[in-house]
Design a protein around this motif. Structure first.
Motif, PDB file in Angstrom:
ATOM      1  N   TYR A   1       0.830  -1.206   0.000  1.00 40.76           N
ATOM      2  CA  TYR A   1       0.000   0.000   0.000  1.00 40.76           C
ATOM      3  C   TYR A   1       0.867   1.260   0.000  1.00 40.76           C
ATOM      4  CZ  TYR A   1      -3.972   3.016   1.012  1.00 40.76           C
ATOM      5  OH  TYR A   1      -4.927   3.979   0.952  1.00 40.76           O
ATOM      6  N   GLN A   2       1.979   1.225   0.764  1.00 38.70           N
ATOM      7  CA  GLN A   2       2.915   2.358   0.751  1.00 38.70           C
ATOM      8  C   GLN A   2       3.436   2.606  -0.655  1.00 38.70           C
ATOM      9  OE1 GLN A   2       4.721   1.998   5.296  1.00 38.70           O
ATOM     10  NE2 GLN A   2       5.929   1.228   3.611  1.00 38.70           N
ATOM     11  N   ALA A   3       3.814   1.521  -1.341  1.00 35.88           N
ATOM     12  CA  ALA A   3       4.350   1.650  -2.702  1.00 35.88           C
ATOM     13  C   ALA A   3       3.303   2.270  -3.629  1.00 35.88           C
ATOM     14  CB  ALA A   3       4.802   0.285  -3.226  1.00 35.88           C
ATOM     15  N   GLU A   4       2.049   1.866  -3.434  1.00 36.89           N
ATOM     16  CA  GLU A   4       0.954   2.401  -4.245  1.00 36.89           C
ATOM     17  C   GLU A   4       0.806   3.916  -4.007  1.00 36.89           C
ATOM     18  OE1 GLU A   4      -2.468  -0.270  -3.738  1.00 36.89           O
ATOM     19  OE2 GLU A   4      -3.730   1.508  -4.046  1.00 36.89           O
ATOM     20  N   LEU A   5       0.879   4.338  -2.750  1.00 38.64           N
ATOM     21  CA  LEU A   5       0.733   5.761  -2.434  1.00 38.64           C
ATOM     22  C   LEU A   5       1.891   6.573  -3.020  1.00 38.64           C
ATOM     23  CD1 LEU A   5      -0.435   5.606   1.309  1.00 38.64           C
ATOM     24  CD2 LEU A   5      -1.834   6.149  -0.691  1.00 38.64           C
TER      25      LEU A   5
ATOM     26  N   ASP B   1      22.084  -4.292   9.494  1.00 46.04           N
ATOM     27  CA  ASP B   1      21.350  -5.554   9.391  1.00 46.04           C
ATOM     28  C   ASP B   1      20.759  -5.788   8.007  1.00 46.04           C
ATOM     29  OD1 ASP B   1      21.725  -6.424  11.938  1.00 46.04           O
ATOM     30  OD2 ASP B   1      19.732  -5.901  12.669  1.00 46.04           O
ATOM     31  N   TYR B   2      20.545  -4.711   7.261  1.00 42.94           N
ATOM     32  CA  TYR B   2      19.717  -4.818   6.059  1.00 42.94           C
ATOM     33  C   TYR B   2      20.528  -4.858   4.763  1.00 42.94           C
ATOM     34  CZ  TYR B   2      16.384  -3.231   9.573  1.00 42.94           C
ATOM     35  OH  TYR B   2      15.635  -3.110  10.716  1.00 42.94           O
ATOM     36  N   THR B   3      21.865  -4.721   4.872  1.00 42.82           N
ATOM     37  CA  THR B   3      22.655  -4.533   3.645  1.00 42.82           C
ATOM     38  C   THR B   3      22.495  -5.709   2.667  1.00 42.82           C
ATOM     39  OG1 THR B   3      24.573  -5.310   4.866  1.00 42.82           O
ATOM     40  CG2 THR B   3      24.381  -2.945   4.582  1.00 42.82           C
ATOM     41  N   GLU B   4      22.312  -6.911   3.198  1.00 44.86           N
ATOM     42  CA  GLU B   4      22.160  -8.054   2.273  1.00 44.86           C
ATOM     43  C   GLU B   4      20.864  -7.940   1.465  1.00 44.86           C
ATOM     44  OE1 GLU B   4      20.781 -11.916   4.323  1.00 44.86           O
ATOM     45  OE2 GLU B   4      21.657 -10.784   5.986  1.00 44.86           O
ATOM     46  N   HIS B   5      19.864  -7.237   2.053  1.00 44.95           N
ATOM     47  CA  HIS B   5      18.609  -7.056   1.315  1.00 44.95           C
ATOM     48  C   HIS B   5      18.721  -5.953   0.255  1.00 44.95           C
ATOM     49  CE1 HIS B   5      16.249  -9.739   3.870  1.00 44.95           C
ATOM     50  NE2 HIS B   5      16.986  -9.284   4.859  1.00 44.95           N
ATOM     51  N   TRP B   6      19.721  -5.089   0.396  1.00 40.95           N
ATOM     52  CA  TRP B   6      19.917  -3.992  -0.565  1.00 40.95           C
ATOM     53  C   TRP B   6      20.815  -4.438  -1.729  1.00 40.95           C
ATOM     54  CZ3 TRP B   6      21.697  -0.080   3.776  1.00 40.95           C
ATOM     55  CH2 TRP B   6      20.606   0.191   4.617  1.00 40.95           C
ATOM     56  N   ALA B   7      21.662  -5.431  -1.444  1.00 41.48           N
ATOM     57  CA  ALA B   7      22.650  -5.860  -2.446  1.00 41.48           C
ATOM     58  C   ALA B   7      21.939  -6.347  -3.695  1.00 41.48           C
ATOM     59  CB  ALA B   7      23.520  -6.976  -1.866  1.00 41.48           C
ATOM     60  N   GLY B   8      22.491  -5.987  -4.849  1.00 41.52           N
ATOM     61  CA  GLY B   8      21.929  -6.507  -6.096  1.00 41.52           C
ATOM     62  C   GLY B   8      20.999  -5.526  -6.784  1.00 41.52           C
ATOM     63  N   TRP B   9      20.348  -4.630  -6.018  1.00 39.08           N
ATOM     64  CA  TRP B   9      19.459  -3.687  -6.699  1.00 39.08           C
ATOM     65  C   TRP B   9      19.711  -2.231  -6.309  1.00 39.08           C
ATOM     66  CZ3 TRP B   9      15.466  -0.872  -4.221  1.00 39.08           C
ATOM     67  CH2 TRP B   9      15.236  -1.221  -2.886  1.00 39.08           C
ATOM     68  N   VAL B  10      20.474  -1.993  -5.220  1.00 36.84           N
ATOM     69  CA  VAL B  10      20.891  -0.623  -4.891  1.00 36.84           C
ATOM     70  C   VAL B  10      22.415  -0.569  -4.976  1.00 36.84           C
ATOM     71  CG1 VAL B  10      20.794   1.253  -3.209  1.00 36.84           C
ATOM     72  CG2 VAL B  10      18.973  -0.469  -3.224  1.00 36.84           C
TER      73      VAL B  10
ATOM     74  N   LEU C   1      10.456   0.573  -1.573  1.00 35.72           N
ATOM     75  CA  LEU C   1      11.186   1.146  -2.708  1.00 35.72           C
ATOM     76  C   LEU C   1      11.426   0.082  -3.784  1.00 35.72           C
ATOM     77  CD1 LEU C   1      12.646   3.512  -4.025  1.00 35.72           C
ATOM     78  CD2 LEU C   1      14.647   3.013  -2.598  1.00 35.72           C
ATOM     79  N   GLN C   2      11.706  -1.125  -3.333  1.00 34.14           N
ATOM     80  CA  GLN C   2      11.949  -2.207  -4.293  1.00 34.14           C
ATOM     81  C   GLN C   2      10.693  -2.485  -5.126  1.00 34.14           C
ATOM     82  OE1 GLN C   2      13.342  -5.847  -2.447  1.00 34.14           O
ATOM     83  NE2 GLN C   2      14.498  -6.415  -4.282  1.00 34.14           N
ATOM     84  N   ARG C   3       9.540  -2.457  -4.475  1.00 33.95           N
ATOM     85  CA  ARG C   3       8.268  -2.626  -5.195  1.00 33.95           C
ATOM     86  C   ARG C   3       8.053  -1.505  -6.209  1.00 33.95           C
ATOM     87  NH1 ARG C   3       3.842  -5.595  -3.617  1.00 33.95           N
ATOM     88  NH2 ARG C   3       4.273  -7.079  -1.952  1.00 33.95           N
TER      89      ARG C   3
ATOM     90  N   PRO D   1      17.593   4.458  -7.043  1.00 35.11           N
ATOM     91  CA  PRO D   1      17.288   4.175  -5.636  1.00 35.11           C
ATOM     92  C   PRO D   1      18.483   4.428  -4.705  1.00 35.11           C
ATOM     93  CG  PRO D   1      17.781   2.130  -6.779  1.00 35.11           C
ATOM     94  CD  PRO D   1      17.837   3.222  -7.815  1.00 35.11           C
ATOM     95  N   HIS D   2      18.196   5.040  -3.546  1.00 37.04           N
ATOM     96  CA  HIS D   2      19.179   5.219  -2.473  1.00 37.04           C
ATOM     97  C   HIS D   2      18.523   4.749  -1.177  1.00 37.04           C
ATOM     98  CE1 HIS D   2      20.548   7.978  -5.573  1.00 37.04           C
ATOM     99  NE2 HIS D   2      21.677   8.224  -4.922  1.00 37.04           N
ATOM    100  N   VAL D   3      19.321   4.182  -0.274  1.00 41.14           N
ATOM    101  CA  VAL D   3      18.762   3.696   0.996  1.00 41.14           C
ATOM    102  C   VAL D   3      19.627   4.140   2.159  1.00 41.14           C
ATOM    103  CG1 VAL D   3      17.520   1.681   0.107  1.00 41.14           C
ATOM    104  CG2 VAL D   3      19.955   1.490   0.618  1.00 41.14           C
ATOM    105  N   PHE D   4      18.951   4.333   3.306  1.00 35.96           N
ATOM    106  CA  PHE D   4      19.650   4.696   4.537  1.00 35.96           C
ATOM    107  C   PHE D   4      18.976   4.000   5.711  1.00 35.96           C
ATOM    108  CE2 PHE D   4      19.643   6.979   8.515  1.00 35.96           C
ATOM    109  CZ  PHE D   4      21.001   7.196   8.725  1.00 35.96           C
ATOM    110  N   ASP D   5      19.790   3.484   6.659  1.00 40.27           N
ATOM    111  CA  ASP D   5      19.236   3.052   7.949  1.00 40.27           C
ATOM    112  C   ASP D   5      20.306   3.163   9.029  1.00 40.27           C
ATOM    113  OD1 ASP D   5      17.577   1.888   9.998  1.00 40.27           O
ATOM    114  OD2 ASP D   5      16.407   0.978   8.394  1.00 40.27           O
TER     115      ASP D   5
END
Ligand SMILES: [Zn+2]
Length: 373
Positions: A89-93, A136-145, A116-118, A128-132
């Motif tokens: 729903y966030q992606a839709e908005l 913990d999340y870097t493996e989820h960002w790898a490959g597309w950011v 953001l991925q959606r 795309p740029h990401v910050f946290d």
């Protein structure tokens, strides 16, 4: 403990307006042996809770929201009253914002950055740029950011004036100094760039006031004041798109007017919660007990009723089949036939609508018990 200052307008605050001995609950349903305290600011209308002990460490190493269960998502209600998954729903908005071609987009406080991925799935032109505040999340960002478009712990100096769009989905309620964060985001907006931000609306989802890792419980007045303090102008403040949340779109520029503060209603709500928690402790429901809802409200009930529930009932497929607080989470249709009480662990403002018709699954002898009596 010395009296705190308002996190938005810096006014001195007096005694707490809500003070429960606990146990307390976090937004990810962690039970903490801490009191739950809330202060209301008469100057700007903000509501706030104290810093958690070891706060920085909590987000760096413990706040593994959605990491432990792959595909985990939270069920929310959209403007039409339908149950929807939050990230979709966030992606839709965000997709509805008319984002320019090739725009540089930052997801601030991204977590896995699923939203953001959606969005990227439909808008591969975006950068795309990401910050946290955690790695913990870097493996989820790898490959597309790309790696130089990822940052942790601090926003790089090189990101000043960079972004056409910054999103911050349910971030600002967690931070000790929301105005400082908004100033940082303002620094990183390109001229004409927009900030899209969501935070809980404690007026329409009042359990938010009791979430101990939500240090900020914004009202329309205090949210607008925070943006104004940071030199941002709110272009739209929407309380309808997301049940229980504010959706804000802002730009740099001359701030607008701040709406009137509104602490009277929140003071009443905090009194209601004191009464609800007292009743849960002192009026035991007939056993065996099921709790409808394994989210924040259901967990709160489970910490307060003697003996705990036999089971939770929940529509979220990511919660079903797991144990929570020592009890199984079942689909409502699997409610055991001998359950005597079903305590409704949903937002009291929405509960009677969501459970308007229970005829398909409620056992004959099971009485529904509503939080607000
Ligand atoms: Zn204030």
């Amino acid at each position: 403990m010395s009296a705190p200052s308002c996190r938005v307008c810096a006014a001195s605050l007096g005694a707490a307006d809500f003070d429960d001995p606990g146990p307390s609950l976090t937004s990810i349903r962690t039970v903490l042996d801490l009191p739950t305290r809330v202060w209301l600011c008469e100057n700007c209308g903000h509501a706030q809770s104290p810093d958690l002990p070891e706060l920085t460490d909590f987000y760096d190493t413990q706040y593994r929201i959605s990491l432990d269960i792959d595909g985990h998502d939270q069920l929310y209600e959209n403007a039409a009253g339908e149950q929807v998954f939050r990230t979709a729903y966030q992606a839709e908005l965000v997709a509805g914002l008319d984002i320019p071609d090739g725009a540089k987009v930052l997801d601030f406080g991204a977590g896995k950055a699923t939203t953001l991925q959606r969005l990227m799935a439909e808008r591969s032109d975006l950068r795309p740029h990401v910050f946290d505040v955690s790695r913990d999340y870097t493996e989820h960002w790898a490959g597309w950011v790309p790696e130089d478009q990822q940052a942790t712990y601090a926003l790089p100096d090189g990101w000043t004036d960079r972004f056409d769009l910054i999103t911050a989905h349910f971030v600002l309620e967690h931070v000790p100094d929301p105005v400082a964060i908004l100033r940082e985001l303002s620094r990183c907006l390109a001229p004409g760039g927009r900030l899209f931000l969501s935070v809980p609306d404690c007026g329409s989802n009042t359990g938010d006031l009791l979430v101990v890792d939500h240090l900020n419980h914004f009202t329309a007045a205090s949210l607008t004041r925070a943006f104004t303090e940071a030199g941002l102008r709110i272009d739209s403040l929407d309380q309808a798109s997301f049940a229980g949340a504010f959706i804000v779109v802002a730009t740099g520029g001359t701030p607008g007017t701040v709406p009137a503060r509104e602490t009277g209603a929140l003071r009443t709500v905090l009194g209601d919660w004191t009464a609800i928690l007292h009743r849960l402790r002192t009026e035991a429901p007939a056993e065996p007990v099921a709790i409808y809802g394994a989210g924040f409200y259901g967990t709160l009930i489970a910490t307060r009723i003697a003996g705990g529930p036999r089971c939770f009932l929940d529509r979220n497929p990511y919660l079903q089949g797991h144990d929570h607080m020592g009890a199984p989470v079942l689909t409502p249709e699997d409610c055991p036939a001998d359950i005597a009480s079903i305590v409704v662990g949903l937002n009291p403002a929405r509960a009677r609508t969501i459970l308007a018709d229970t005829s398909a699954w409620r056992p004959e002898g099971a009485r529904l018990i509503w939080l607000d009596g």
